[in-house]
Scaffold this active site. Structure first.
Site, short mmCIF file in Angstrom:
data_model
loop_
_atom_site.label_atom_id
_atom_site.label_comp_id
_atom_site.label_asym_id
_atom_site.label_seq_id
_atom_site.Cartn_x
_atom_site.Cartn_y
_atom_site.Cartn_z
N ASN A 122 0.80 -1.24 0.00
CA ASN A 122 0.00 0.00 0.00
C ASN A 122 0.83 1.28 0.00
O ASN A 122 0.38 2.30 -0.52
CB ASN A 122 -0.91 -0.04 1.26
CG ASN A 122 -1.45 1.32 1.64
OD1 ASN A 122 -2.42 1.79 1.05
ND2 ASN A 122 -0.84 1.97 2.62
N TYR B 41 3.41 10.14 -11.10
CA TYR B 41 2.52 9.38 -10.20
C TYR B 41 1.67 8.41 -11.03
O TYR B 41 1.54 7.24 -10.70
CB TYR B 41 1.63 10.34 -9.40
CG TYR B 41 0.67 9.64 -8.46
CD1 TYR B 41 1.10 9.17 -7.22
CD2 TYR B 41 -0.66 9.43 -8.81
CE1 TYR B 41 0.23 8.52 -6.35
CE2 TYR B 41 -1.54 8.78 -7.96
CZ TYR B 41 -1.09 8.33 -6.73
OH TYR B 41 -1.97 7.68 -5.88
N LYS C 205 1.63 4.18 -10.99
CA LYS C 205 0.44 3.35 -10.74
C LYS C 205 0.13 2.45 -11.95
O LYS C 205 -0.37 1.34 -11.78
CB LYS C 205 -0.76 4.24 -10.41
CG LYS C 205 -0.62 4.94 -9.07
CD LYS C 205 -0.54 3.93 -7.94
CE LYS C 205 -0.36 4.58 -6.59
NZ LYS C 205 -0.17 3.59 -5.50
N THR D 125 -7.56 11.16 3.15
CA THR D 125 -6.41 10.65 3.92
C THR D 125 -5.39 11.79 4.00
O THR D 125 -5.51 12.80 3.30
CB THR D 125 -5.73 9.46 3.20
OG1 THR D 125 -5.13 9.95 2.00
CG2 THR D 125 -6.70 8.34 2.89
N1 LIG Z 1 -5.86 8.90 -0.95
C1 LIG Z 1 -6.24 8.78 -2.22
O1 LIG Z 1 -7.10 9.53 -2.70
C2 LIG Z 1 -5.63 7.71 -3.09
C3 LIG Z 1 -6.13 7.58 -4.40
C4 LIG Z 1 -5.61 6.59 -5.24
C5 LIG Z 1 -4.60 5.77 -4.77
N2 LIG Z 1 -4.13 5.92 -3.50
C6 LIG Z 1 -3.04 5.03 -3.08
O2 LIG Z 1 -3.36 4.39 -1.86
C7 LIG Z 1 -2.17 4.17 -1.11
C8 LIG Z 1 -2.32 4.77 0.28
O3 LIG Z 1 -2.57 6.16 0.14
P1 LIG Z 1 -3.03 7.09 1.35
O4 LIG Z 1 -3.97 8.06 0.80
O5 LIG Z 1 -3.40 6.26 2.52
O6 LIG Z 1 -1.63 7.85 1.62
P2 LIG Z 1 -1.08 8.52 2.96
O7 LIG Z 1 -0.10 9.54 2.53
O8 LIG Z 1 -2.20 8.95 3.82
O9 LIG Z 1 -0.30 7.30 3.65
C9 LIG Z 1 0.78 6.71 2.95
C10 LIG Z 1 1.51 5.74 3.84
O10 LIG Z 1 2.65 5.24 3.11
C11 LIG Z 1 3.82 5.43 3.91
N3 LIG Z 1 5.00 5.58 3.05
C12 LIG Z 1 5.24 6.50 2.09
N4 LIG Z 1 6.45 6.30 1.56
C13 LIG Z 1 6.98 5.22 2.18
C14 LIG Z 1 8.19 4.52 2.07
N5 LIG Z 1 9.16 4.88 1.21
N6 LIG Z 1 8.40 3.45 2.87
C15 LIG Z 1 7.47 3.05 3.75
N7 LIG Z 1 6.30 3.67 3.91
C16 LIG Z 1 6.06 4.74 3.14
C17 LIG Z 1 3.50 6.67 4.74
O11 LIG Z 1 4.34 6.76 5.86
C18 LIG Z 1 2.05 6.37 5.11
O12 LIG Z 1 2.02 5.41 6.16
C19 LIG Z 1 -1.02 4.79 -1.91
O13 LIG Z 1 -0.41 3.78 -2.69
C20 LIG Z 1 -1.75 5.78 -2.81
O14 LIG Z 1 -1.03 6.04 -3.99
C21 LIG Z 1 -4.62 6.87 -2.65
#
Ligand SMILES: NC(=O)c1ccc[n+]([C@@H]2O[C@H](COP(=O)([O-])OP(=O)(O)OC[C@H]3O[C@@H](n4cnc5c(N)ncnc54)[C@H](O)[C@@H]3O)[C@@H](O)[C@H]2O)c1
Length: 258
Positions: free
Chosen positions: A94, A163, A167, A198
């Site tokens: 994730n 980005y 993905k 988030t």
């Molecule tokens: N929030 C959205 O709208 C959204 C939309 C599409 C996809 N996503 C994807 O869902 C996933 C989670 O997103 P989110 O919104 O919870 O993000 P967030 O920023 O709230 O949390 C991301 C998490 O990843 C960790 N992280 C980042 N880089 C890291 C690294 N190098 N090593 C270890 N941990 C690391 C952070 O510490 C955090 O715990 C991501 O892959 C994101 O791309 C999110």
């Protein structure tokens, strides 16, 4: 949240990016439904907080500080969880970053920003899957759930080519893994969140005009929650999804259906 107690009893899971957002919600929910959960992120304090929250409710969590894009660190984290529990059954790949304002139209995009996004989001998921899958194979099977995005196949994230490419790479990797592991007992699938409330989206959530603009693009008229994504991740990781491999489960309030 509706808890299906014991759905994951006896299961051993590792969640990358477990300190915030979707990863945190997934870890909490897995633990509430009976799994032992390894929590990976780069900083210890926020992981300790999630672990305390899990333990306060009687769950079991293991804090695994690691940078998901550094192979030795992610390998050591997966090995430690597997050693502690005698194997692993579920990997939630994730962790990810978005660099709004730095990711940019290709002719303006700094190579260092491209590298950072690809290394964290694509190479990071490759490494989590690589070192997680080794333990799932040793355990005789299991489930991997990757996190994707609609921008992998729609040009919706304007000015975010790096980005989007990261993905797109994860989507392609997930499809191939699903086939490669199909007869080895590992089910590989993907959850595709839309616009989710988030920390990743904190700047937009705080800006009333931006929030209204983005909510207006969503048929359900609001951002999703981390818990709504966690529910989908848990379903794909559970035995209820036993006939699903290579699936993308889109949790986006209808955004990509317009
Ligand atoms: N929030 C959205 O709208 C959204 C939309 C599409 C996809 N996503 C994807 O869902 C996933 C989670 O997103 P989110 O919104 O919870 O993000 P967030 O920023 O709230 O949390 C991301 C998490 O990843 C960790 N992280 C980042 N880089 C890291 C690294 N190098 N090593 C270890 N941990 C690391 C952070 O510490 C955090 O715990 C991501 O892959 C994101 O791309 C999110």
């Amino acid at each position: 949240m509706k808890i299906i107690a014991e759905r994951f009893a006896g299961r051993r899971a590792v969640v990358t990016g477990a300190s915030a957002g979707i990863g945190r919600a997934t870890a909490l929910r897995l633990a509430a439904e009976g799994a032992r959960v390894g929590l990976i992120a780069r900083r210890r304090e926020p992981l300790d907080e999630v672990a305390r929250e899990i333990q306060a409710k009687g769950g079991e969590a293991l804090v695994l500080v690691a940078d998901g894009s550094v192979e030795s660190e992610i390998a050591a984290a997966m090995d430690r969880a597997a050693k502690e529990w005698g194997g692993l059954d579920i990997i939630v790949s994730n962790a990810g970053i978005e660099l709004l304002g730095q990711d940019d139209r290709v002719d303006r995009l700094d190579r260092a920003i491209w590298d950072k996004l690809i290394t964290t989001n694509l190479t990071g998921q490759f490494l989590a899957c690589k070192h997680g899958a080794r333990h799932l194979l040793a355990a005789g099977g299991g489930a991997i759930v990757c996190l994707g995005s609609n921008c992998a196949y729609l040009g919706m994230a304007t000015n975010e080519p790096a980005y989007s490419a990261s993905k797109g790479g994860v989507l392609a990797m997930m499809k191939v893994m699903a086939i490669d592991y199909a007869r080895l007992g590992i089910r590989v699938n993907m959850v595709i969140p839309g616009f989710i409330d988030t920390p990743m989206n904190a700047p937009v959530m705080k800006d009333t005009k931006e929030l209204a603009y983005w909510s207006n693009q969503i048929p359900l008229g609001r951002p999703g929650t981390a818990d709504e994504c966690a529910a989908a991740i848990l379903w794909l990781a559970s035995d209820e999804a036993s006939y699903c491999i290579g699936t993308t489960l889109v949790i986006d309030g209808g955004q990509a259906s317009i």
